[in-house]
Design a protein around this motif. Structure first.
Motif, PDB file in Angstrom:
ATOM      1  N   LEU A  44       6.838  -3.971   6.702  1.00 47.98           N
ATOM      2  CA  LEU A  44       7.673  -4.318   5.546  1.00 47.98           C
ATOM      3  C   LEU A  44       8.577  -3.151   5.193  1.00 47.98           C
ATOM      4  N   ASN A  45       9.357  -3.355   4.155  1.00 48.60           N
ATOM      5  CA  ASN A  45      10.195  -2.306   3.586  1.00 48.60           C
ATOM      6  C   ASN A  45       9.325  -1.096   3.240  1.00 48.60           C
ATOM      7  N   ALA A  94       9.808   1.434   1.594  1.00 50.94           N
ATOM      8  CA  ALA A  94       9.973   1.917   0.225  1.00 50.94           C
ATOM      9  C   ALA A  94       9.275   1.001  -0.787  1.00 50.94           C
ATOM     10  N   PHE A  95       8.797  -0.164  -0.343  1.00 51.24           N
ATOM     11  CA  PHE A  95       8.143  -1.109  -1.261  1.00 51.24           C
ATOM     12  C   PHE A  95       7.293  -2.052  -0.421  1.00 51.24           C
ATOM     13  N   LYS A 108       9.900   4.536  -7.229  1.00 49.54           N
ATOM     14  CA  LYS A 108       9.931   3.832  -5.954  1.00 49.54           C
ATOM     15  C   LYS A 108      10.756   2.550  -6.010  1.00 49.54           C
ATOM     16  N   ALA A 122      15.970   2.004  -2.297  1.00 53.04           N
ATOM     17  CA  ALA A 122      14.630   1.451  -2.065  1.00 53.04           C
ATOM     18  C   ALA A 122      14.529   0.600  -0.805  1.00 53.04           C
ATOM     19  N   GLY A 123      15.178   1.065   0.255  1.00 56.69           N
ATOM     20  CA  GLY A 123      15.013   0.367   1.529  1.00 56.69           C
ATOM     21  C   GLY A 123      15.731  -0.968   1.606  1.00 56.69           C
ATOM     22  N   ILE A 124      16.709  -1.169   0.736  1.00 57.66           N
ATOM     23  CA  ILE A 124      17.387  -2.461   0.672  1.00 57.66           C
ATOM     24  C   ILE A 124      18.564  -2.534   1.647  1.00 57.66           C
ATOM     25  N   ARG A 133       9.418  -9.707  -5.942  1.00 56.65           N
ATOM     26  CA  ARG A 133       8.567  -8.746  -5.240  1.00 56.65           C
ATOM     27  C   ARG A 133       8.588  -9.012  -3.733  1.00 56.65           C
ATOM     28  N   LEU A 167      11.850  -7.744  -2.241  1.00 57.16           N
ATOM     29  CA  LEU A 167      11.930  -6.290  -2.063  1.00 57.16           C
ATOM     30  C   LEU A 167      10.980  -5.831  -0.952  1.00 57.16           C
ATOM     31  N   ASN A 168       9.818  -6.494  -0.831  1.00 56.14           N
ATOM     32  CA  ASN A 168       8.921  -6.204   0.289  1.00 56.14           C
ATOM     33  C   ASN A 168       9.670  -6.281   1.612  1.00 56.14           C
ATOM     34  N   CYS A 169      10.628  -7.178   1.679  1.00 54.21           N
ATOM     35  CA  CYS A 169      11.341  -7.419   2.933  1.00 54.21           C
ATOM     36  C   CYS A 169      12.723  -6.765   2.953  1.00 54.21           C
ATOM     37  N   GLY A 170      13.050  -6.008   1.900  1.00 52.55           N
ATOM     38  CA  GLY A 170      14.333  -5.289   1.899  1.00 52.55           C
ATOM     39  C   GLY A 170      15.511  -6.104   1.382  1.00 52.55           C
ATOM     40  N   ALA A 205       9.158  -4.442  -8.677  1.00 58.69           N
ATOM     41  CA  ALA A 205      10.425  -4.799  -8.028  1.00 58.69           C
ATOM     42  C   ALA A 205      11.500  -4.978  -9.104  1.00 58.69           C
ATOM     43  N   ARG A 225      13.449 -10.132   7.970  1.00 59.78           N
ATOM     44  CA  ARG A 225      13.144  -8.724   8.225  1.00 59.78           C
ATOM     45  C   ARG A 225      12.687  -8.519   9.675  1.00 59.78           C
TER      46      ARG A 225
END
Lengths: 275, 275
Positions: free
Chosen positions: A151-152, A154-155, B6, B11-13, B36, B39-42, B67, B172
Motif C-alpha cells: 500500500l501507500n 505513507a499511510f 503522516k 503523503a504518497g498521493i 481511508r 489514501l491507503n492506495c495513494g 486520512a 495501485r
C-alpha cells in the motif's frame, strides 16, 4: 438476527478455502465486517482467538449484514496453537516485523500458493492481529510466511476487515474465470438481444452516408473517403446491437425529415458546402 | 480533528490518480472509511454528489482514521455531470444493470485501462452509488464502462468502503513493483544481516553429519547418501542467514555435549544402530 435465505445453505462457499483467524479482535463490528468480506469471497471458516468482548457478540451479527452463516459457525479458541492445529500452512497478515526472517509475500502471490496447497488437500490458516497494533512478533512466529499488502507507504494501516477483504479477494481471484472485459447484450422482453450483424451495420452506414451526401456534408470529394472512414469507426467501436442499429436508422430518418417535408412541398433548401 | 504529520503533505498521493465520486452516500462513517481506503492506495481526489447528511460531516472525519487530507480536500457537487466535468473517462462501480449495453470490466482490467489513460494525461472518474441500492440506471448512464467485482454470486453485496478499496487497490497494484515473494534478512544491531554463504552452510552440514556418523544415526551405509541429502534439503530450503548457521552449529554442539562429557570421563555410551 434471523438469517435470510441467501445467507443460509452453502451460499457459494468453498469449504476447503483458508481459515481466517482473528487474533484478539477488539470490536464486534470489525468481526462482523470481516465475516461479510469473507462471505463476499466465498470463505466461511472464521476462527477467533480470545475476542476481547467475548462471543457471541450482537454487534458482530449486525455488522455482518447477512453473513450470519459465517458468524454462527465461528469458533473461539484459547490460543493460536489451538486455532491452527488442523492446518498445514499458516500465513500472518501483518506489516513485516524486523526481528524475524520469513518469506514476505504479496496477497496475490500468497493466494497462488494457497490455491496450490488447497489443490493438494492441505489446509491453510491466515492470522490477522488486533485492530490497534496487529500481531506481535511472538504471534507472527506461528506463521511460515508473512503476507504484506503493498500500500501507500505513507499511510499503510488498513482496518481489520479491509485487510481480510484484500487477502480473501486475492484468494478468490486466483481461481476466478470472469472475463476481464466483456460487452453484454441487452435483455429485452425476457431474452438477450443479439449484436447487429455486419450486414445490418453496413446498411446503416449506407443510409447515413446517402443522407450526408444529399445534405452536402461529405464534401469536398477528395476528403470523402477519410470522413466516411472516421464516421464508420465511431459506430464500429460501439459493438452495436440489432435494436440499436434500428434506433440509429430512426435517428437519421428523423433528422432529415424536415427537409424531406419541405422538398415534398417543392421547397429546396440551399445545399451546404462542407461543415 | 487535527491531522497527524503522516496525513499531511503529499503523503504518497498520486495527484493524477482517478477521482472517486460517491453518489448520494448516506452514512458519514462510510465516507470516512472510503477516504481511508483511498489514501491507503495513494488516492486523494474525493468527490461527493449530494451526500445525504450534508458536508462537512464529523463522523466521516473520525472514521477516516487519519486520512484527514482526503476528507479536507473532498468537494461536494450538485450532480454527477458537475462532478465529472473535467474527466475524460468515467467508470461506474456497480452490479451490471440489465437495461444498458456497456462494457463490463473486472477491477483489474479497469485498473490497466485507467493507468493507460493516466499515462496519456487523461483524467478518470469512478462512480460509486449509495450504500443501500447502488447506482440507478440513469446514474450509470454517465459512465462509459462498468466495473463489477467478481465475488461470490450468492453474497455479492460489498459495503461502500470495501468497493472503493478493491477498485483503488487494483489501481495501485497495476503500477506496483513489490516483489511477489522475498525473504528479508534480519536487522540486528542497526544493520541487515547477510544470508549465509554456501561455504558456511557446507561447514554446518559437515559438522552435523560428522556428529551423526559418530552417534550412529547415519546408518546403514547404503542409506547414508539419501539420509544426508534429505537432511541437507531441509536446511537449504530455509535460506539461512549467517547468524542462523552459527546458532545451528551451537545447537549441534549442545546436543552432543553430554556424550562428549561422558567420553571425557572415559565412559563410552553404546553406539545406536539406525534410529
Amino acid at each position: 438476527m434471523a438469517g435470510t435465505d441467501k445467507s443460509r445453505g452453502t451460499a457459494g462457499i468453498d469449504p476447503t478455502g483458508p481459515a481466517i483467524v482473528l487474533v484478539g479482535p477488539q470490536l464486534g463490528e470489525n468481526i462482523g465486517t470481516a465475516a461479510r468480506a469473507m462471505l463476499n469471497c466465498g470463505l466461511a471458516d472464521l476462527r477467533l482467538v480470545e475476542p476481547r468482548d467475548g462471543w457471541p457478540n450482537e454487534k458482530a451479527v449486525s455488522a455482518a449484514s447477512g453473513a450470519d452463516l459465517v458468524i454462527e459457525k465461528a469458533r473461539v479458541f484459547a490460543g493460536i496453537a489451538e486455532a491452527i492445529a488442523d492446518c498445514h500452512h499458516v500465513y500472518a497478515a501483518t506489516a513485516r516485523p524486523r526481528e524475524v526472517v520469513k518469506a514476505v509475500l504479496t496477497p496475490r502471490a500468497a493466494a497462488a500458493e494457497m490455491r496450490a496447497a488447497q489443490a493438494r488437500g492441505e489446509r491453510v490458516a491466515i492470522l490477522f492481529g488486533p485492530e490497534r497494533w496487529g500481531l506481535t512478533t511472538d504471534q507472527v512466529s506461528f506463521a511460515g510466511s508473512i503476507i504484506e499488502v503493498p500500500l501507500n507507504p505513507a499511510f499503510a494501516s488498513l482496518n481489520l476487515a479491509q485487510a481480510v477483504l484484500i487477502v480473501a479477494y486475492e484468494w478468490r481471484l486466483a481461481a476466478d474465470t470472469t472475463p476481464a472485459k466483456f460487452i453484454p447484450t441487452l435483455e429485452q422482453h425476457g431474452g438477450p438481444t443479439e449484436l447487429a450483424t455486419q450486414d445490418d451495420i453496413l446498411k446503416l452506414f449506407e443510409h447515413l452516408e446517402r443522407e450526408l451526401d444529399e445534405s452536402g456534408y461529405l464534401y469536398p470529394p477528395d476528403k470523402r473517403p477519410a470522413m466516411v472512414r472516421n464516421l464508420r469507426s465511431i459506430f464500429l467501436r460501439a459493438n452495436l446491437t440489432e435494436p440499436e442499429v434500428r434506433s440509429l436508422r430512426g435517428v437519421v430518418k428523423a433528422l432529415v425529415q424536415r427537409r424531406r417535408d419541405l422538398e415534398a412541398r417543392g421547397i429546396k433548401p440551399p445545399r451546404r458546402r462542407g461543415s
